[in-house]
Design an enzyme around this catalytic site. Structure first.
Site, PDB file in Angstrom:
ATOM      1  CB  CYS A  37      -0.922   0.002   1.216  1.00  0.00           C
ATOM      2  SG  CYS A  37      -1.909   1.511   1.360  1.00  0.00           S
ATOM      3  CD  GLU A  44      -6.963   1.382  -2.430  1.00  0.00           C
ATOM      4  OE1 GLU A  44      -6.305   0.485  -1.842  1.00  0.00           O
ATOM      5  OE2 GLU A  44      -6.899   2.579  -2.120  1.00  0.00           O
ATOM      6  CB  CYS A  67      -4.962   3.802  -4.792  1.00  0.00           C
ATOM      7  SG  CYS A  67      -4.171   2.172  -4.871  1.00  0.00           S
TER       8      CYS A  67
END
Length: 271
Positions: free
Chosen positions: A68, A205, A214
């Site tokens: 992430c 996502e 993101c």
């Protein structure tokens, strides 16, 4: 914490023992009955001698994922703010491999996200062979969509759209996320090219739905655009929550992401 509105609950698992399971993640992520977040981040002791920490990421649905980007920037700010590190360059282990986090003098965080992966089996993505520009036709309910497939430690499908404001993120996003050719599901980016040095992006996502930003999605979009011959080496990516800078020199090189990371509040919750 939040990075461009992509928000996280971050736990210090170095100075305390924390057991995380899907039920706990789902409760904490609930925006009405818990704290509310897109993902849970867990800071743990290193698992290899060449890193300072290990970084775990849990989506709001309880699933654990490999990487992430916005979370990585928040991770760097967190370990500094909490006194866990005094370094400006922090090597961190993840399920997708080691990354390096750089705290800049202006408060921004720059992340070496590593080199993108295009081999379909490593995303994983079912394809007969890897294509030169890493794009593939994908059948959704009888309609063919051309996607760029790339991994930034987690899988991404990138679609070109004329205008992200009217892109069918809410309807097409979940269909692509769970497409059977992506056996571990996929993050879906809807990319509008403004100029070779600027794009607009929305991301649905995996396990979280559409988020305000993101980081790995921004990296994947720029990489896919570069593979198609449409983008420059340095690209400004405008997401609903703000702007990231993505730099990628090309095949075999690391993708660099630069953007903010902000602590919103500290607190305690009983469980």
């Amino acid at each position: 914490m939040q990075g461009l509105g992509n928000d996280f609950v971050v736990f210090d698992g170095v100075r305390q023992q924390i057991e995380v399971d899907a039920a706990l993640v789902q409760r904490l992520a609930d925006r009405r009955f818990g704290i509310g977040c897109d993902q849970i981040l867990l800071v743990e002791p290193p698992r290899s001698p060449d890193t300072d920490f290990y970084y775990r990421i849990f989506n709001a649905d309880g699933s654990e994922v490999e990487q992430c980007g916005n979370g990585a920037r928040c991770f760097a700010r967190f370990v500094r703010d909490q006194g866990l590190s005094d370094r400006t360059v922090i090597p961190v282990g993840t399920a997708a491999g080691a990354i390096r986090l750089y705290l800049e003098a202006d408060g921004q965080v720059r992340v070496d996200m590593g080199a993108p992966v295009f081999t379909p089996s490593r995303l994983p993505f079912a394809a007969d062979a890897e294509t030169p520009d890493a794009t593939y036709p994908l059948d959704i309910a009888g309609k063919i969509y051309q996607i760029g497939a790339v991994s930034m430690g987690n899988p991404h499908a990138v679609l070109l759209v004329d205008d992200v404001s009217t892109a069918p993120v809410a309807t097409l996003g979940p269909l692509l996320e769970q497409h059977p050719r992506f056996s571990r599901r996929v993050n879906v980016g809807f990319m509008q090219i403004v100029t070779p040095a600027a794009i607009r992006l929305r991301v649905y996502e995996r396990g979280a739905g559409e988020t305000l930003a993101c980081g790995t999605g921004a990296c994947a979009a720029v990489v896919s655009g570069r593979q198609r011959g449409l983008l420059a080496e340095r690209v400004q990516v405008t997401l609903p929550g703000g702007t990231l800078r993505i730099d990628w020199a090309g095949q075999g090189q690391s993708v660099w992401m630069t953007g903010p990371a902000v602590r919103v509040f500290d607190g305690e919750i009983e469980h």
